[in-house]
Write a protein that holds these residues in place. Structure first.
Motif, PDB file in Angstrom:
ATOM      1  N   ASN A  29       0.810  -1.210   0.000  1.00  0.00           N
ATOM      2  CA  ASN A  29       0.000   0.000   0.000  1.00  0.00           C
ATOM      3  C   ASN A  29       0.848   1.267   0.000  1.00  0.00           C
ATOM      4  O   ASN A  29       0.445   2.282   0.547  1.00  0.00           O
ATOM      5  N   THR A  30       1.990   1.241  -0.610  1.00  0.00           N
ATOM      6  CA  THR A  30       2.791   2.456  -0.714  1.00  0.00           C
ATOM      7  C   THR A  30       2.135   3.388  -1.710  1.00  0.00           C
ATOM      8  O   THR A  30       1.425   2.951  -2.617  1.00  0.00           O
ATOM      9  N   PRO A  31       2.358   4.694  -1.573  1.00  0.00           N
ATOM     10  CA  PRO A  31       1.712   5.648  -2.489  1.00  0.00           C
ATOM     11  C   PRO A  31       2.073   5.413  -3.953  1.00  0.00           C
ATOM     12  O   PRO A  31       1.222   5.573  -4.836  1.00  0.00           O
ATOM     13  N   SER A  32       3.302   5.027  -4.245  1.00  0.00           N
ATOM     14  CA  SER A  32       3.669   4.814  -5.648  1.00  0.00           C
ATOM     15  C   SER A  32       2.922   3.601  -6.209  1.00  0.00           C
ATOM     16  O   SER A  32       2.516   3.602  -7.376  1.00  0.00           O
ATOM     17  N   ARG A  33       2.756   2.581  -5.407  1.00  0.00           N
ATOM     18  CA  ARG A  33       2.031   1.386  -5.869  1.00  0.00           C
ATOM     19  C   ARG A  33       0.550   1.712  -6.096  1.00  0.00           C
ATOM     20  O   ARG A  33      -0.057   1.263  -7.062  1.00  0.00           O
TER      21      ARG A  33
END
Length: 154
Positions: A29-33
Motif C-alpha cells: 500500500n505504498t503511495p507509488s504502488r
C-alpha cells in the motif's frame, strides 16, 4: 504469511507472533504502488470507453445505411421473418416434446425394472390409496346388495 515474523522458539510447541517486521511495513500500500494501480485502471477504463463509443458509432452508421434497404425490402423480409420464427418455434416445440417423451419412457422403464426412480414412492402411495378406496367401494356395494336382497333400507 511471508510478511509476518516468527517469535518464540522454533521447536516443538513453538508460538508464532502476529507482529509485522519493521523493515517490510505495508509494502502493498505504498503511495507509488497505489498510483500505478490507479493509472492502470484509468487507462483500461478510458480505452474501454473509447472502444464502446466507436462500436456505438459504427452501429448507428450501419443502421442509417441499412434503413433504406430494410424499408425497401420490408414487404419480403417481414413475412419471411415471421415464417422463420414459426418454423424455428415448431422445431423447438417438437424437439422439446421428443425429449419429454424419451424422459418419460426412461422413467417408466426404470420403474418397471424395479430401479425406483425419483417420484416412484408417490406413485406407490397413490396406488395403495386407490386400491384401498376400490376395496371400500366393493365392500359398500356388497353391503348394499345384501341390504337389497334382505329388504332392509339404510
Amino acid at each position: 504469511m511471508s510478511d509476518h515474523t516468527r517469535t518464540g522458539t522454533y521447536g516443538y510447541g513453538s508460538s508464532y507472533g502476529s507482529s509485522y517486521d519493521t523493515n517490510n511495513v505495508n509494502l502493498n500500500n505504498t503511495p507509488s504502488r497505489q498510483t500505478i494501480k490507479f493509472l492502470t485502471a484509468a487507462a483500461i477504463g478510458v480505452s474501454l470507453m473509447l472502444l464502446s463509443g466507436l462500436i456505438l458509432t459504427a452501429t448507428v452508421i450501419g443502421l442509417i445505411i441499412a434503413t433504406p434497404l430494410l424499408v425497401l425490402f420490408s414487404p419480403i423480409l417481414v413475412p419471411a421473418g415471421f415464417i422463420l420464427l414459426l418454423v424455428a418455434s415448431g422445431f423447438l416445440f417438437s424437439g422439446g416434446c421428443g425429449v419429454a417423451a424419451v424422459a418419460a419412457l426412461s422413467w417408466i422403464y426404470n420403474y418397471v425394472a424395479g430401479k425406483h426412480p425419483l417420484g416412484s414412492d408417490s406413485i406407490d402411495y397413490a396406488r395403495g390409496v386407490i386400491a384401498d378406496k376400490a376395496r371400500d367401494v366393493k365392500e359398500k356395494a356388497k353391503d348394499y346388495a345384501q341390504g337389497a336382497t334382505t329388504g332392509s333400507t339404510y
